[in-house]
Scaffold this motif. Sequence first.
Motif, PDB file in Angstrom:
ATOM      1  N   ILE A   1       2.694   7.791  -2.204  1.00 36.59           N
ATOM      2  CA  ILE A   1       1.647   6.784  -2.396  1.00 36.59           C
ATOM      3  C   ILE A   1       0.297   7.466  -2.549  1.00 36.59           C
TER       4      ILE A   1
ATOM      5  N   PRO B   1      -3.385   6.347  -2.389  1.00 37.51           N
ATOM      6  CA  PRO B   1      -4.274   5.213  -2.109  1.00 37.51           C
ATOM      7  C   PRO B   1      -5.528   5.241  -2.976  1.00 37.51           C
TER       8      PRO B   1
ATOM      9  N   GLN C   1      -4.652  -2.455  -6.342  1.00 37.49           N
ATOM     10  CA  GLN C   1      -5.085  -1.252  -5.635  1.00 37.49           C
ATOM     11  C   GLN C   1      -4.374  -1.134  -4.283  1.00 37.49           C
ATOM     12  N   ILE C   2      -4.239   0.100  -3.833  1.00 36.22           N
ATOM     13  CA  ILE C   2      -3.601   0.378  -2.549  1.00 36.22           C
ATOM     14  C   ILE C   2      -4.667   0.843  -1.561  1.00 36.22           C
TER      15      ILE C   2
ATOM     16  N   GLU D   1      -5.377   2.417   2.186  1.00 40.97           N
ATOM     17  CA  GLU D   1      -4.838   3.196   3.292  1.00 40.97           C
ATOM     18  C   GLU D   1      -5.728   2.921   4.500  1.00 40.97           C
TER      19      GLU D   1
ATOM     20  N   CYS E   1      -0.406  -9.036   6.406  1.00 38.19           N
ATOM     21  CA  CYS E   1       0.037  -8.988   5.005  1.00 38.19           C
ATOM     22  C   CYS E   1       0.896 -10.203   4.672  1.00 38.19           C
TER      23      CYS E   1
ATOM     24  N   ASN F   1      -0.472 -10.212   0.717  1.00 33.59           N
ATOM     25  CA  ASN F   1      -0.586  -8.836   0.234  1.00 33.59           C
ATOM     26  C   ASN F   1       0.686  -8.083   0.603  1.00 33.59           C
TER      27      ASN F   1
ATOM     28  N   LEU G   1       3.314  -1.874   2.377  1.00 34.80           N
ATOM     29  CA  LEU G   1       4.140  -0.803   1.827  1.00 34.80           C
ATOM     30  C   LEU G   1       4.765   0.067   2.909  1.00 34.80           C
TER      31      LEU G   1
ATOM     32  N   TYR H   1      -0.262   1.438   4.637  1.00 32.47           N
ATOM     33  CA  TYR H   1      -0.484   1.286   3.201  1.00 32.47           C
ATOM     34  C   TYR H   1      -0.266  -0.169   2.815  1.00 32.47           C
TER      35      TYR H   1
ATOM     36  N   LYS I   1      -0.887  -2.961  -0.439  1.00 29.77           N
ATOM     37  CA  LYS I   1      -1.218  -3.185  -1.855  1.00 29.77           C
ATOM     38  C   LYS I   1      -1.786  -4.587  -2.024  1.00 29.77           C
TER      39      LYS I   1
ATOM     40  N   THR J   1      -2.277  -7.838  -3.717  1.00 26.76           N
ATOM     41  CA  THR J   1      -1.518  -8.601  -4.704  1.00 26.76           C
ATOM     42  C   THR J   1      -2.210  -9.915  -5.063  1.00 26.76           C
TER      43      THR J   1
END
Length: 83
Positions: free
Chosen positions: A7, A9, A38-39, A41, A57, A62, A65, A77, A79, A81
């Motif tokens: 990953i 970030p 976008q990711i 961290e 999340c 979202n 990960l 992590y 992401k 969404t």
Amino acid sequence: MAELENIKPDITHDATGTYCPIPITELAKVMRQAKKGQIVELLADDEGAIQDVPAWCETTGNEFLGYKEEDGVYIFYVKKTQD
């Protein structure tokens, strides 16, 4: 779950030294600034974040990960969404 070592970030946010609910409020603030796809961290040393980040999340839609632990710091992590 994505392979965490691969990953890359887009944004890193350090919330170490803070305790519930600060890591989640900081994550929410960073996620509002992130662009879809976008990711982020998140670094935290509050054990409560292990349950709080995935729950946040799920609530917000979202993508969680995964996380890893290095020297007492949890690295999450997420992401983005949602727009």
